[in-house]
Design a protein around this motif. Structure first.
Motif, mmCIF file in Angstrom:
data_model
loop_
_atom_site.group_PDB
_atom_site.id
_atom_site.type_symbol
_atom_site.label_atom_id
_atom_site.label_comp_id
_atom_site.label_asym_id
_atom_site.label_seq_id
_atom_site.Cartn_x
_atom_site.Cartn_y
_atom_site.Cartn_z
ATOM 1 N N SER A 58 0.820 -1.215 0.000
ATOM 2 C CA SER A 58 0.000 0.000 0.000
ATOM 3 C C SER A 58 0.854 1.266 0.000
ATOM 4 O O SER A 58 0.471 2.278 -0.587
ATOM 5 C CB SER A 58 -0.943 0.011 1.208
ATOM 6 O OG SER A 58 -0.234 0.215 2.422
ATOM 7 N N LEU A 59 2.017 1.212 0.618
ATOM 8 C CA LEU A 59 2.884 2.393 0.647
ATOM 9 C C LEU A 59 3.422 2.705 -0.747
ATOM 10 O O LEU A 59 3.473 3.870 -1.155
ATOM 11 C CB LEU A 59 4.043 2.180 1.625
ATOM 12 C CG LEU A 59 4.944 3.402 1.829
ATOM 13 C CD1 LEU A 59 4.184 4.514 2.550
ATOM 14 C CD2 LEU A 59 6.199 3.031 2.605
ATOM 15 N N GLN A 60 3.796 1.671 -1.484
ATOM 16 C CA GLN A 60 4.292 1.897 -2.831
ATOM 17 C C GLN A 60 3.157 2.398 -3.736
ATOM 18 O O GLN A 60 3.369 3.286 -4.570
ATOM 19 C CB GLN A 60 4.899 0.626 -3.419
ATOM 20 C CG GLN A 60 5.439 0.833 -4.826
ATOM 21 C CD GLN A 60 6.572 -0.102 -5.171
ATOM 22 O OE1 GLN A 60 6.848 -1.050 -4.447
ATOM 23 N NE2 GLN A 60 7.242 0.151 -6.284
ATOM 24 N N THR A 61 1.967 1.868 -3.534
ATOM 25 C CA THR A 61 0.832 2.303 -4.348
ATOM 26 C C THR A 61 0.452 3.753 -4.053
ATOM 27 O O THR A 61 0.221 4.541 -4.972
ATOM 28 C CB THR A 61 -0.379 1.393 -4.084
ATOM 29 O OG1 THR A 61 -0.045 0.046 -4.428
ATOM 30 C CG2 THR A 61 -1.575 1.842 -4.910
ATOM 31 N N ALA A 62 0.403 4.108 -2.771
ATOM 32 C CA ALA A 62 -0.070 5.437 -2.380
ATOM 33 C C ALA A 62 0.997 6.517 -2.509
ATOM 34 O O ALA A 62 0.685 7.665 -2.849
ATOM 35 C CB ALA A 62 -0.585 5.390 -0.942
ATOM 36 N N PHE A 63 2.268 6.157 -2.249
ATOM 37 C CA PHE A 63 3.315 7.182 -2.200
ATOM 38 C C PHE A 63 4.517 6.882 -3.099
ATOM 39 O O PHE A 63 5.469 7.658 -3.126
ATOM 40 C CB PHE A 63 3.797 7.370 -0.756
ATOM 41 C CG PHE A 63 2.782 8.025 0.139
ATOM 42 C CD1 PHE A 63 2.667 9.409 0.197
ATOM 43 C CD2 PHE A 63 1.921 7.255 0.915
ATOM 44 C CE1 PHE A 63 1.728 10.017 1.019
ATOM 45 C CE2 PHE A 63 0.977 7.851 1.745
ATOM 46 C CZ PHE A 63 0.874 9.245 1.786
ATOM 47 N N GLY A 64 4.481 5.758 -3.818
ATOM 48 C CA GLY A 64 5.575 5.437 -4.720
ATOM 49 C C GLY A 64 6.862 5.062 -4.015
ATOM 50 O O GLY A 64 7.952 5.232 -4.583
ATOM 51 N N ILE A 65 6.761 4.553 -2.794
ATOM 52 C CA ILE A 65 7.945 4.222 -2.000
ATOM 53 C C ILE A 65 8.127 2.706 -1.965
ATOM 54 O O ILE A 65 7.316 1.992 -1.371
ATOM 55 C CB ILE A 65 7.818 4.763 -0.569
ATOM 56 C CG1 ILE A 65 7.614 6.282 -0.591
ATOM 57 C CG2 ILE A 65 9.050 4.396 0.257
ATOM 58 C CD1 ILE A 65 7.286 6.869 0.780
ATOM 59 N N PRO A 66 9.186 2.182 -2.580
ATOM 60 C CA PRO A 66 9.425 0.732 -2.569
ATOM 61 C C PRO A 66 10.150 0.290 -1.303
ATOM 62 O O PRO A 66 10.689 1.131 -0.555
ATOM 63 C CB PRO A 66 10.315 0.520 -3.790
ATOM 64 C CG PRO A 66 11.122 1.787 -3.850
ATOM 65 C CD PRO A 66 10.181 2.889 -3.404
ATOM 66 N N ARG A 67 10.162 -0.997 -1.057
ATOM 67 C CA ARG A 67 10.930 -1.535 0.060
ATOM 68 C C ARG A 67 12.423 -1.326 -0.191
ATOM 69 O O ARG A 67 12.901 -1.561 -1.308
ATOM 70 C CB ARG A 67 10.641 -3.024 0.262
ATOM 71 C CG ARG A 67 9.225 -3.339 0.650
ATOM 72 C CD ARG A 67 9.038 -4.834 0.874
ATOM 73 N NE ARG A 67 9.722 -5.290 2.082
ATOM 74 C CZ ARG A 67 9.755 -6.545 2.503
ATOM 75 N NH1 ARG A 67 9.139 -7.488 1.792
ATOM 76 N NH2 ARG A 67 10.383 -6.876 3.609
ATOM 77 N N PRO A 68 13.188 -0.915 0.810
ATOM 78 C CA PRO A 68 14.627 -0.714 0.616
ATOM 79 C C PRO A 68 15.396 -2.030 0.675
ATOM 80 O O PRO A 68 14.971 -2.993 1.318
ATOM 81 C CB PRO A 68 15.001 0.183 1.793
ATOM 82 C CG PRO A 68 14.039 -0.208 2.874
ATOM 83 C CD PRO A 68 12.746 -0.514 2.163
ATOM 84 N N ASP A 69 16.531 -2.069 0.021
ATOM 85 C CA ASP A 69 17.422 -3.229 0.039
ATOM 86 C C ASP A 69 18.321 -3.110 1.265
ATOM 87 O O ASP A 69 19.275 -2.332 1.271
ATOM 88 C CB ASP A 69 18.253 -3.253 -1.249
ATOM 89 C CG ASP A 69 19.250 -4.397 -1.303
ATOM 90 O OD1 ASP A 69 19.378 -5.142 -0.314
ATOM 91 O OD2 ASP A 69 19.941 -4.527 -2.330
ATOM 92 N N TRP A 70 18.023 -3.878 2.305
ATOM 93 C CA TRP A 70 18.807 -3.742 3.532
ATOM 94 C C TRP A 70 20.231 -4.257 3.360
ATOM 95 O O TRP A 70 21.152 -3.809 4.063
ATOM 96 C CB TRP A 70 18.133 -4.464 4.695
ATOM 97 C CG TRP A 70 17.970 -5.954 4.582
ATOM 98 C CD1 TRP A 70 16.851 -6.638 4.214
ATOM 99 C CD2 TRP A 70 18.968 -6.959 4.868
ATOM 100 N NE1 TRP A 70 17.074 -7.997 4.243
ATOM 101 C CE2 TRP A 70 18.365 -8.224 4.638
ATOM 102 C CE3 TRP A 70 20.293 -6.923 5.293
ATOM 103 C CZ2 TRP A 70 19.053 -9.423 4.817
ATOM 104 C CZ3 TRP A 70 20.977 -8.123 5.464
ATOM 105 C CH2 TRP A 70 20.367 -9.349 5.236
ATOM 106 N N GLN A 71 20.457 -5.164 2.412
ATOM 107 C CA GLN A 71 21.799 -5.701 2.210
ATOM 108 C C GLN A 71 22.745 -4.621 1.693
ATOM 109 O O GLN A 71 23.899 -4.518 2.124
ATOM 110 C CB GLN A 71 21.731 -6.888 1.251
ATOM 111 C CG GLN A 71 20.939 -8.047 1.835
ATOM 112 C CD GLN A 71 20.678 -9.156 0.828
ATOM 113 O OE1 GLN A 71 21.322 -10.189 0.872
ATOM 114 N NE2 GLN A 71 19.733 -8.931 -0.063
ATOM 115 N N ALA A 72 22.268 -3.802 0.765
ATOM 116 C CA ALA A 72 23.087 -2.698 0.262
ATOM 117 C C ALA A 72 23.356 -1.693 1.367
ATOM 118 O O ALA A 72 24.481 -1.175 1.510
ATOM 119 C CB ALA A 72 22.384 -2.025 -0.915
#
Length: 286
Positions: A261-275
């Motif tokens: 829902s966050l990506q849909t509503a605000f365009g924010i994807p999950r971050p890559d914690w490994q990087a």
């Protein structure tokens, strides 16, 4: 844009102080001396006095085990204070972003938790954070509640810095392997909060509850192995169960958060914690 941030020394508050100027956003952080969360009226007064365009609450009682014995004190900080902030924001028409936690869920489901999933905290910390969410939603403010999990950075008291410290004197550790979640870089949370605040100020975002955690989901034991690998340290990690490592407060076995829902509503994807981990290791090790 100017943003008032409750918190100064916490992981996300520090990240906000750095991220804001890089995006042309003025950040005003409030430490305990300027706005003590144990005094909700003082928090409301700070909102009434600000000339900021939006408010972010990045402060909380985060001592999960201590909350079991001090739930009343934790409730004031995690529920009453955010409620007072939100009410003051509502009165002034200021957008409000409030950071919450996966601990509002009981953690037994097999799938990632969606924002509308049934809440059922296992302990005092989760109960107080859930009460804070409800107070914010009931305030009438234009607010976004952002639930996150397993926060880490280069300097705070978190799993990454703990593992690195322990690896200085130990070559073998036992780590819980039956709790699963998404490690989340504090600077990614800060960026998400600022994006949300900007869209709320611009009128291009709506209030609601969303989830934000790093990808991929892993166990604590797998996360520990990744930390040692990134740091180039030889530490043997033995998988153990939650029952093997009892704590005063119960932890959710499933802390996986559905962040769609966050990506849909605000365009924010999950971050890559490994990087993020690789970058943070470079900051914390010689």
């Amino acid at each position: 844009m100017k943003v008032l941030v409750f918190g100064e020394s916490g992981q996300v508050a520090r990240a906000l102080a750095l991220a804001g100027p890089a995006r042309g956003i003025t950040i005003q952080t409030l430490n305990r001396g300027k706005a003590d969360l144990s005094d909700p009226a003082a928090c409301a007064a700070a909102v009434r006095a600000t000339d900021a365009d939006a408010v972010i609450n990045a402060a909380a009682w985060t001592a999960v085990d201590a909350a079991e014995a001090q739930e009343d004190a934790a409730h004031v900080i995690n529920a009453d204070a955010p409620g007072a902030m939100a009410q003051a924001c509502a009165a002034r028409g200021l957008p409000f972003v409030h950071i919450s936690t996966d601990y509002v869920f009981e953690g037994s489901a097999g799938d990632p938790w969606t924002p509308d999933a049934k809440t059922a905290p296992l302990g005092a910390y989760g109960r107080t954070k859930l009460a804070g969410e409800r107070a914010v939603l009931e305030s009438g403010a234009l607010a976004v509640i952002l639930r996150t999990a397993w926060v880490f950075d280069a300097a705070g008291k978190n799993f990454v810095t703990t593992m690195l410290r322990l690896s200085e004197t130990r070559d073998a550790l036992s780590v819980v392997a039956d709790q699963i979640g998404g490690p989340t870089p504090a600077d990614a949370i800060a960026d998400a909060c600022l994006t949300i605040a900007q869209k709320l100020v611009d009128g291009t975002g709506q209030g609601g509850t969303h989830h934000f955690s790093g990808a991929p989901d892993v166990s604590w034991a797998t996360f520990a192995r990744a930390i040692f690998r990134a740091a180039g340290r030889t530490v043997t990690v033995t998988d153990i169960t939650t029952a093997d490592y009892p704590t005063p407060a119960a932890r959710p076995a499933n802390s996986r958060l559905d962040c769609t829902s966050l990506q849909t509503a605000f365009g924010i994807p999950r971050p890559d914690w490994q990087a993020a981990l690789t970058r943070i290791i470079k900051e914390t090790t010689p």
